[in-house]
Design a protein around this motif. Structure first.
Motif, PDB file in Angstrom:
ATOM      1  N   LYS A   4       0.847  -1.195   0.000  1.00  6.43           N
ATOM      2  CA  LYS A   4       0.000   0.000   0.000  1.00  6.43           C
ATOM      3  C   LYS A   4       0.884   1.247   0.000  1.00  6.43           C
ATOM      4  CE  LYS A   4      -3.898  -2.020   2.429  1.00  6.43           C
ATOM      5  NZ  LYS A   4      -4.743  -1.949   3.632  1.00  6.43           N
ATOM      6  N   PHE A  32       0.628   5.441   0.636  1.00  8.70           N
ATOM      7  CA  PHE A  32      -0.206   6.528   1.151  1.00  8.70           C
ATOM      8  C   PHE A  32       0.317   7.850   0.598  1.00  8.70           C
ATOM      9  CE2 PHE A  32      -0.457   3.130   4.233  1.00  8.70           C
ATOM     10  CZ  PHE A  32      -1.820   2.983   4.362  1.00  8.70           C
ATOM     11  N   GLU A  67       0.711   8.685  -6.180  1.00  8.37           N
ATOM     12  CA  GLU A  67      -0.161   8.704  -7.354  1.00  8.37           C
ATOM     13  C   GLU A  67      -0.998   7.436  -7.451  1.00  8.37           C
ATOM     14  OE1 GLU A  67       1.825   9.578 -11.010  1.00  8.37           O
ATOM     15  OE2 GLU A  67       2.977  11.206 -10.108  1.00  8.37           O
ATOM     16  N   SER A  68      -0.458   6.335  -6.928  1.00  4.91           N
ATOM     17  CA  SER A  68      -1.155   5.056  -6.952  1.00  4.91           C
ATOM     18  C   SER A  68      -1.421   4.635  -5.515  1.00  4.91           C
ATOM     19  CB  SER A  68      -0.286   4.017  -7.659  1.00  4.91           C
ATOM     20  OG  SER A  68      -0.897   2.765  -7.623  1.00  4.91           O
ATOM     21  N   ARG A  69      -2.409   3.791  -5.320  1.00  7.59           N
ATOM     22  CA  ARG A  69      -2.731   3.318  -3.962  1.00  7.59           C
ATOM     23  C   ARG A  69      -1.858   2.141  -3.538  1.00  7.59           C
ATOM     24  NH1 ARG A  69      -8.829   3.835  -2.372  1.00  7.59           N
ATOM     25  NH2 ARG A  69      -7.703   3.643  -0.440  1.00  7.59           N
ATOM     26  N   SER A  70      -1.184   1.504  -4.543  1.00  2.00           N
ATOM     27  CA  SER A  70      -0.304   0.385  -4.229  1.00  2.00           C
ATOM     28  C   SER A  70       0.765   0.261  -5.305  1.00  2.00           C
ATOM     29  CB  SER A  70      -1.087  -0.922  -4.123  1.00  2.00           C
ATOM     30  OG  SER A  70      -1.636  -1.271  -5.373  1.00  2.00           O
TER      31      SER A  70
END
Length: 82
Positions: A56, A58, A61-64
């Motif tokens: 993950k 935080f 740009e990406s959540r993961s």
């Protein structure tokens, strides 16, 4: 005695103690290495760049992000006896 050997890109390490005679230690070490190479097999768990999981992120740009290795991930295991 501590030693190692490589065969077909596989390195095994052997440690022998409790034998007083150096020739006995060398003989036993050789037997154990030969046995180890005879029963071991290499297995690819994950191909190069294959995802092994995701982490993950935080505030990015990406959540993961993908977790992967640029090289194949391999393990050495014992062959099944029949």
């Amino acid at each position: 005695m501590v030693g190692s050997a490589v065969q077909n890109d596989t390195r095994l390490i052997v440690v022998v103690n409790g034998l007083e005679d150096p020739d006995d230690r060398a003989t036993e070490a050789k037997k154990m290495l030969e046995w180890g190479f005879a029963i071991s097999r290499r297995e690819t768990l994950f191909a190069a760049n294959q995802p092994v999981g995701y982490a993950k992120v935080f505030g990015g740009e990406s959540r993961s992000v993908k977790l992967a290795s640029p090289e194949p991930i391999k393990v050495i295991g014992a062959q099944e006896r029949q």
